[in-house]
Design an enzyme around this catalytic site. Structure first.
Site, PDB file in Angstrom:
ATOM      1  N   LYS A  87      -2.340  14.022  12.093  1.00 17.01           N
ATOM      2  CA  LYS A  87      -3.747  13.343  11.207  1.00 17.01           C
ATOM      3  C   LYS A  87      -4.860  13.462  12.504  1.00 17.01           C
ATOM      4  O   LYS A  87      -4.463  13.869  13.580  1.00 17.01           O
ATOM      5  CB  LYS A  87      -4.304  11.871  10.885  1.00 17.01           C
ATOM      6  CG  LYS A  87      -4.983  12.122  10.003  1.00 17.01           C
ATOM      7  CD  LYS A  87      -5.382  10.521   9.266  1.00 17.01           C
ATOM      8  CE  LYS A  87      -6.184  10.130   8.460  1.00 17.01           C
ATOM      9  NZ  LYS A  87      -6.847   8.681   7.729  1.00 17.01           N
ATOM     10  N   MET A 121     -12.689   9.586   6.886  1.00 16.60           N
ATOM     11  CA  MET A 121     -11.607   8.974   6.406  1.00 16.60           C
ATOM     12  C   MET A 121     -11.860   7.916   5.482  1.00 16.60           C
ATOM     13  O   MET A 121     -11.704   6.724   5.266  1.00 16.60           O
ATOM     14  CB  MET A 121     -11.218   8.502   7.541  1.00 16.60           C
ATOM     15  CG  MET A 121     -10.253   9.635   8.579  1.00 16.60           C
ATOM     16  SD  MET A 121     -11.623  10.469   9.749  1.00 16.60           S
ATOM     17  CE  MET A 121     -11.468   8.881  10.616  1.00 16.60           C
ATOM     18  N   SER A 179      -6.964   8.216   2.912  1.00 14.39           N
ATOM     19  CA  SER A 179      -7.305   9.422   4.023  1.00 14.39           C
ATOM     20  C   SER A 179      -6.648  10.983   4.502  1.00 14.39           C
ATOM     21  O   SER A 179      -6.492  11.612   5.495  1.00 14.39           O
ATOM     22  CB  SER A 179      -8.513   9.077   4.788  1.00 14.39           C
ATOM     23  OG  SER A 179      -7.977   8.492   5.771  1.00 14.39           O
ATOM     24  N   ILE A 197      -6.887   1.439   7.207  1.00 12.10           N
ATOM     25  CA  ILE A 197      -7.929   0.647   7.050  1.00 12.10           C
ATOM     26  C   ILE A 197      -8.143  -0.039   5.256  1.00 12.10           C
ATOM     27  O   ILE A 197      -8.404  -0.766   5.810  1.00 12.10           O
ATOM     28  CB  ILE A 197      -9.294   1.021   8.101  1.00 12.10           C
ATOM     29  CG1 ILE A 197      -9.855   0.858   7.912  1.00 12.10           C
ATOM     30  CG2 ILE A 197      -9.980   2.152   6.833  1.00 12.10           C
ATOM     31  CD1 ILE A 197     -11.177   0.578   8.757  1.00 12.10           C
ATOM     32  N   GLY A 198      -7.572   1.108   4.785  1.00 14.72           N
ATOM     33  CA  GLY A 198      -7.830   0.833   3.354  1.00 14.72           C
ATOM     34  C   GLY A 198      -6.697   0.829   2.411  1.00 14.72           C
ATOM     35  O   GLY A 198      -6.436   0.887   0.977  1.00 14.72           O
ATOM     36  N   GLY A 199      -5.209   1.505   2.746  1.00 17.32           N
ATOM     37  CA  GLY A 199      -4.203   2.327   2.526  1.00 17.32           C
ATOM     38  C   GLY A 199      -3.836   4.058   2.160  1.00 17.32           C
ATOM     39  O   GLY A 199      -3.486   4.284   2.094  1.00 17.32           O
ATOM     40  N   SER A 200      -4.722   4.220   3.540  1.00 17.26           N
ATOM     41  CA  SER A 200      -4.789   6.097   4.169  1.00 17.26           C
ATOM     42  C   SER A 200      -3.399   6.417   4.477  1.00 17.26           C
ATOM     43  O   SER A 200      -3.488   7.173   4.130  1.00 17.26           O
ATOM     44  CB  SER A 200      -5.742   5.547   5.089  1.00 17.26           C
ATOM     45  OG  SER A 200      -6.748   5.418   4.331  1.00 17.26           O
TER      46      SER A 200
END
Length: 553
Positions: free
Chosen positions: A132, A181, A207, A228-231
């Protein structure tokens, strides 16, 4: 004066220029459409040489074994993945930094080293590895979706990249991310849109959408994303892949570029995506065994723990069919039923899981993500005048709708958020322990089984269908999660189910979005969740689930 549009156009042209001219196919997408394909992965199998397809169909674990047994050379493997990635990018727009020549030279060096010494550099000797964009490599840009960062080359290598390279991994490209992101799709003014490898009409997710798209196209066997939230989990699910969201401190994040780098209340974590569960374990064990806690003070000094006992006994699984806020679509509900049937038919136990404060977990996550009300993002965008994304505008409007003042949180408000998260963590852990009152043997559940996303995906550009309800809570809790494929949407059996009457706005919107024929053949994934720092256990439980599913097909 150079405009942001000119800088972005030049960057896209520069990325494309790194592809060898013989691999540039100006009519690739048109030919794909003409031949009736919506899957870039399926189409690439028809246009690439057969021997290259046979290589790119292998997992990282299989490739490492064939290189070690001298059935394949590092160079031939690298060449096949570079060629496939070159074509994949021209369809999917999934790469931001391409450096095939350096990768092929590195592969030659590894072949020479193996021939001269008879030794492998490590478990990943000669295996192509994608990164990434956040991961820093010396001499390459790390733009994280910002036009203002074009031209700024890194003078350092991320610790994780060094660990992987020392174990024989061959880096050959870096993949696209949304601006900062901060989105569940992958789009920026810098690179444009990244498409889904399974169906180009759908979003790749975000992201880590570039990674998900690339690996979904079988143009990389193994790569890393951040979450950080599902990336990690969302792109993995949307492309039918496996992905590990580790707990903070298990995989080194040192010298990885990030937005809001000082925000550690809900820390971003880094982990692998692949088409193979074994690859996730290969990666995780390799990194943990490297003892990076000696270099990165954020890494916890927890050696790799054998969790094989988990695979030899009855499991107790808590089933969360829905979170009480947004009901999943019929294919996701079917995947849950099929997985539960596969587990119970082999002696494992399923109990209901319904944590009463799911909404609070989602809301407190949004408070953290929007703590400065996107001030940092706006300041960076202003340097070149590039516009703020539609996704972030929607997020800001949602925050206002929930009572956000539109101003950054002050220190007292930040402390209140910190306290709220601590209390939710305590309540969740107590709720987990109390499952001993509902299991047949009086022991707490081993893991939670639940959706990753309410639908199997969403159409590209449908930014108003963001719904991180099933991923954000586990970032707040910092729990270990594995995403795994179960099935795909089947228009014949996944009709709209009656009985559920949506009441909340997000639930109504998601319910109205579903038409079976629009999602036909899109992958359906689920996630299994264990407590904090239980990466070995969650990988082992995922392997049990995988074997149970395989036995029922």
């Amino acid at each position: 004066m150079t405009t942001w549009e000119q800088i972005a156009a030049a960057k896209r042209a520069q990325t494309l220029s790194q592809i060898p001219k013989g691999w540039v196919e100006p009519n690739l997408i048109q030919n794909m459409n003409k031949d009736g394909y919506v899957s870039a992965c399926g189409y690439l199998d028809t246009v690439l040489p057969e021997h290259e397809v046979s290589i790119t169909n292998l997992t990282a674990t299989e490739l490492a074994g064939k290189i070690a047994s001298r059935e394949m050379t590092s160079y031939d493997v690298c060449y096949a993945f570079c060629h496939r990635a070159a074509l994949a990018h021209q369809i999917l727009n999934c790469c931001i930094e391409i450096f095939f020549e350096q990768a092929l030279e590195k592969a030659r060096e590894l072949d020479s080293y193996f021939a001269a010494t008879g030794k492998l550099l490590g478990p990943l000797h000669g295996v192509p590895f994608s990164l990434k964009d956040q991961v820093n490599l010396i001499g390459l840009e790390t733009t994280i979706g910002y036009i203002s960062r074009v031209g700024q080359k890194s003078d350092k290598m991320s610790l994780l990249a060094k660990v992987l390279q020392d174990q024989g991994a061959v880096f050959f490209l870096k993949t696209t991310v949304p601006t900062a992101m901060l989105a569940s799709e992958t789009v920026s003014s810098l690179h444009g849109r990244t498409l889904n490898a399974i169906n180009i009409a759908f979003s790749s997710g975000g992201s880590s959408g570039g990674e998900g798209s690339l690996i979904g196209a079988k143009a990389s066997p193994l790569g890393v994303g951040t979450d950080i939230g599902g990336s990690i989990r969302i792109p993995a699910a949307f492309q039918g892949l496996y992905g590990l969201r580790p707990s903070h401190g298990r995989i080194p994040y040192m010298d990885v570029t990030n937005s809001y780098e000082g925000q550690e209340l809900i820390p971003s974590v880094i982990g692998p995506l692949s088409s193979s569960l074994k690859d996730l374990e290969l990666f995780t064990k390799l990194v943990v065994d490297s003892e990076t806690w000696n270099y990165d003070p954020q890494v916890v000094p927890v050696p790799w723990r054998d969790s094989s006992e988990v695979t030899k006994r009855k499991l107790r699984i808590g089933l969360m069919t829905w979170d009480g806020l947004v009901m999943p679509h019929p294919p996701v509900l079917r995947a849950l039923r099929e997985t539960c049937h596969a587990l119970t038919s082999r002696g494992h136990e399923i109990v209901k899981w319904s944590f009463p404060d799911n909404e609070k977990l989602v809301d407190v996550g949004e408070k953290v993500y929007g703590a400065d009300f996107y001030a940092e993002v706006e300041q960076i965008l202003e340097k070149t005048g590039e516009p703020i994304s539609d996704y972030m505008n929607i997020a800001r409007n949602v925050s206002r709708g929930k009572g956000h003042s539109g101003n950054a949180l002050d220190v007292n408000q930040w402390w209140e958020v910190s306290q709220e998260i601590r209390h939710l963590k305590q309540k969740f852990l107590k709720y987990w322990k109390n499952t001993e009152n509902v299991t047949s043997d009086g022991k707490p559940i081993d893991a939670i089984l639940c959706p990753v996303w309410p639908s199997a995906g969403f159409h590209d550009g449908k930014v108003d269908f963001g719904c991180e309800n099933y991923t954000v809570p586990f970032n707040v809790l910092d729990y270990s999660c594995v995403v795994f494929p179960v099935t795909q949407v089947n228009v014949e059996i996944d009709s709209v189910e009656s009985g559920h009457l949506p009441s909340l706005p997000d639930d109504q919107k998601m319910h109205g979005y579903y038409e079976a024929q629009d999602f036909d053949k899109i992958p359906v994934c689920l996630q299994v969740v264990c407590k904090r720092l239980e990466e070995e256990k969650v990988l082992a439980i995922a392997s049990v689930i995988e074997s149970c599913l395989a036995a029922t097909t």
